[in-house]
Design a protein around this motif. Structure first.
Motif, mmCIF file in Angstrom:
data_model
loop_
_atom_site.group_PDB
_atom_site.id
_atom_site.type_symbol
_atom_site.label_atom_id
_atom_site.label_comp_id
_atom_site.label_asym_id
_atom_site.label_seq_id
_atom_site.Cartn_x
_atom_site.Cartn_y
_atom_site.Cartn_z
ATOM 1 N N PRO A 67 0.795 -1.237 0.000
ATOM 2 C CA PRO A 67 0.000 0.000 0.000
ATOM 3 C C PRO A 67 0.821 1.278 0.000
ATOM 4 O O PRO A 67 0.256 2.357 0.102
ATOM 5 N N TRP A 68 2.150 1.155 -0.094
ATOM 6 C CA TRP A 68 2.986 2.363 -0.036
ATOM 7 C C TRP A 68 2.885 3.180 -1.321
ATOM 8 O O TRP A 68 2.908 4.407 -1.296
ATOM 9 N N GLY A 69 2.800 2.516 -2.443
ATOM 10 C CA GLY A 69 2.703 3.215 -3.719
ATOM 11 C C GLY A 69 1.300 3.133 -4.297
ATOM 12 O O GLY A 69 0.437 2.407 -3.798
ATOM 13 N N ILE A 70 1.088 3.906 -5.361
ATOM 14 C CA ILE A 70 -0.195 3.876 -6.059
ATOM 15 C C ILE A 70 -0.276 2.604 -6.890
ATOM 16 O O ILE A 70 0.673 2.237 -7.587
ATOM 17 N N GLU A 71 -1.398 1.956 -6.816
ATOM 18 C CA GLU A 71 -1.599 0.696 -7.525
ATOM 19 C C GLU A 71 -2.830 0.798 -8.420
ATOM 20 O O GLU A 71 -3.862 1.329 -8.009
ATOM 21 N N TYR A 72 -2.679 0.317 -9.667
ATOM 22 C CA TYR A 72 -3.856 0.129 -10.509
ATOM 23 C C TYR A 72 -4.332 -1.301 -10.293
ATOM 24 O O TYR A 72 -3.529 -2.242 -10.329
ATOM 25 N N ARG A 73 -5.629 -1.423 -10.071
ATOM 26 C CA ARG A 73 -6.190 -2.754 -9.808
ATOM 27 C C ARG A 73 -7.355 -2.970 -10.768
ATOM 28 O O ARG A 73 -8.411 -2.366 -10.628
ATOM 29 N N ILE A 74 -7.148 -3.841 -11.730
ATOM 30 C CA ILE A 74 -8.152 -4.094 -12.761
ATOM 31 C C ILE A 74 -8.824 -5.436 -12.486
ATOM 32 O O ILE A 74 -8.190 -6.491 -12.577
ATOM 33 N N ASP A 75 -10.100 -5.385 -12.128
ATOM 34 C CA ASP A 75 -10.880 -6.605 -11.996
ATOM 35 C C ASP A 75 -11.968 -6.611 -13.071
ATOM 36 O O ASP A 75 -11.968 -5.756 -13.967
ATOM 37 N N ALA A 76 -12.884 -7.556 -12.991
ATOM 38 C CA ALA A 76 -13.887 -7.685 -14.052
ATOM 39 C C ALA A 76 -14.776 -6.452 -14.139
ATOM 40 O O ALA A 76 -15.197 -6.049 -15.227
ATOM 41 N N ALA A 77 -15.081 -5.816 -12.990
ATOM 42 C CA ALA A 77 -15.940 -4.631 -13.001
ATOM 43 C C ALA A 77 -15.244 -3.444 -13.648
ATOM 44 O O ALA A 77 -15.817 -2.752 -14.505
ATOM 45 N N SER A 78 -14.009 -3.183 -13.255
ATOM 46 C CA SER A 78 -13.287 -2.047 -13.832
ATOM 47 C C SER A 78 -12.948 -2.286 -15.301
ATOM 48 O O SER A 78 -12.994 -1.355 -16.113
ATOM 49 N N ALA A 79 -12.625 -3.537 -15.663
ATOM 50 C CA ALA A 79 -12.326 -3.832 -17.069
ATOM 51 C C ALA A 79 -13.558 -3.616 -17.951
ATOM 52 O O ALA A 79 -13.462 -3.080 -19.057
#
Length: 489
Positions: A67-79
């Motif tokens: 959690p220290w850096g910014i993360e992009y998290r792509i799951d089925a909803a965001s995709a």
């Protein structure tokens, strides 16, 4: 390149926006923006396919792990949302150069493409990021560019509409920022997954309740939930036609996604629907919005403003689905996100064709338009029938699942309200049909150019085809429900 796929759809339009300045001529900027949006659509589809086949894709920026850096998290909803936003951006851009040639002066057309790409980048960033503060940053990028796009309209009322949206939109963004700040104060993290893990230890505090309410109200301002919708009719009615089409197809959908992401992925459905009377509040406001906005639409003298109020009503249906707090209700909401984008994209692009030929979209000037512009009016009729929810259209599919979700909860009056809203939609659609087909009128004859008609009919065909063959939309929505709730509908 494939390893960086989660960030490319966001970075590409963000870098391309200022690059349009170097091109100078509007035609070059238009071609460049269209090529960029096509590339973004292709990458979004590839990303969606990858997520469906392999699962959630976590992408840490700059090598800093969450959690220290910014993360992009792509799951089925965001995709799914990335495909929807990028697809609508591409289709609308196909019609943009021709439509803008009648609505904007040459010196305003290149700024239009710069702002359009910034809205696209901001919207995709909102969907892709896994960091709550980064979501706010992209929300502001998208919003500020949207205000400027609305102000480009040739109608002097566009400045007032943009200013009104600026004030209310800034309030909504500020509320979200305050909520995120309170969450950070209590948990020490901004990463969404990390927030979800740390919140249970402090969720009973007043600070967390306050944060939730701030975020809820801010998101509802952004998605134009009744009675926080006052910015939307003017913004859609006074903006250039292609801007109205893009915003109607994407803006409120992205805001609903933000609400869903906070409710399900951060706070969790148990906290959201058990600790606070969220179900009752959302159900009442959703029903009131669906009915009141539909009644307001009936009394409009501008067809563009009529369908703008219709968008407020459709937001009511989306919120009713969320209020059920069930997998079926969430499925109905996600289906309607996609289906409503197809409906409103087709309708507002058809209105862009009318504005190109007639110079306006006032109701009294639609007299006889069914004979003079048959293809355009046919698109409006089919899009309108989908809005009503006639079987064989996408509108029927999502409303069917919404009614099923209400039956599961035994909310009979809410189900009746959905049907009443559909009947009211039929009334305001009939006003347009009656004027176009049963009233004699004079005016320019001939259809709008194919550059506007082709993308319009692409969406119209989508309204019919995906209303019959629901495999793609149902598959995408099912996967998105699992990603948000952890259970299949």
């Amino acid at each position: 390149m494939l390893s960086h796929l989660p960030i490319l759809p966001v970075i590409l339009p963000l870098l391309a926006a200022p690059s349009c300045l170097l091109l100078g001529r509007p035609r070059l900027a238009a071609g460049f923006a269209l090529a960029v949006s096509a590339a973004v659509l292709a990458m979004s589809v590839l990303l969606w396919q990858q997520v469906v086949s392999t699962g959630v894709w976590n992408y840490p920026l700059g090598g800093w792990q969450a959690p220290w850096g910014i993360e992009y998290r792509i799951d089925a909803a965001s995709a799914m949302m990335m495909v929807l936003v990028s697809a609508m951006a591409f289709v609308v851009l196909v019609a943009a150069p021709t439509s803008l040639s009648r609505e904007l002066a040459d010196e305003r057309q290149t700024p239009f493409y710069i702002l359009y790409l910034l809205v696209l980048a901001g919207s995709l960033g909102i969907v892709a990021t896994g960091d709550a503060f980064n979501l706010f940053v992209f929300l502001e990028i998208s919003s500020l560019a949207t205000y400027a796009l609305i102000a480009l309209g040739r109608d002097r009322r566009a400045l007032w509409a943009a200013y009104q949206y600026l004030i209310l939109g800034t309030l909504g963004a500020t509320f979200i920022l305050i909520g995120v700040g309170l969450l950070y104060m209590m948990t020490g993290t901004l990463n969404m997954a990390d927030l979800a893990a740390r919140l249970p230890a402090v969720e009973s505090t007043r600070t967390i309740y306050t944060a939730f309410v701030f975020i809820l109200v801010g998101a509802c301002l952004k998605l134009a939930l009744f009675p926080l919708h006052l910015w939307l009719p003017g913004a859609y009615a006074c903006a250039p036609s292609v801007v109205s089409a893009f915003l109607a197809a994407t803006a409120t959908k992205v805001a609903v996604y933000v609400l869903l992401r906070f409710i399900y992925s951060i706070f969790g459905d148990f906290f959201s629907f058990t600790h606070l009377p969220l179900q009752t509040s959302l159900l009442v406001l959703g029903v009131l919005g669906a009915i009141a906005a539909s009644i307001a639409a009936i009394y409009q003298f501008s067809v563009k403003r009529l369908f703008a109020y219709s968008s407020v009503a459709q937001v009511g249906y989306l919120i009713i689905g969320i209020a059920t707090a069930s997998a079926t209700g969430l499925l109905a909401t996600l289906l309607h996100l996609v289906n409503h984008a197809l409906m409103k994209g087709a309708l507002f692009l058809a209105l862009a064709a009318v504005a190109y030929q007639m110079g306006h979209t006032r109701m009294n000037q639609f007299a006889g338009l069914g004979r003079r512009m048959p293809w355009t009016m046919a698109a409006i009729v089919i899009g309108g029938l989908s809005l009503v929810g006639i079987p064989g259209t996408v509108g029927f599919v999502s409303k069917w699942y919404l009614v099923l979700a209400l039956f599961e909860r035994e909310w009979w009056l809410a189900a009746v309200a959905v049907l009443v809203g559909s009947l009211l939609a039929l009334i305001y659609l009939w006003k347009v049909v009656e004027q176009a087909y049963f009233v004699e009128g004079d005016g320019p004859s001939g259809e709008a150019p194919l550059a506007i008609l082709l993308p319009t009919w692409l969406l119209v065909i989508g309204n019919i085809y995906l209303g019959i063959d629901t495999r793609w939309t149902m598959g995408a929505a099912d996967a998105a429900v699992v990603a948000l709730m952890g259970v299949a509908p």
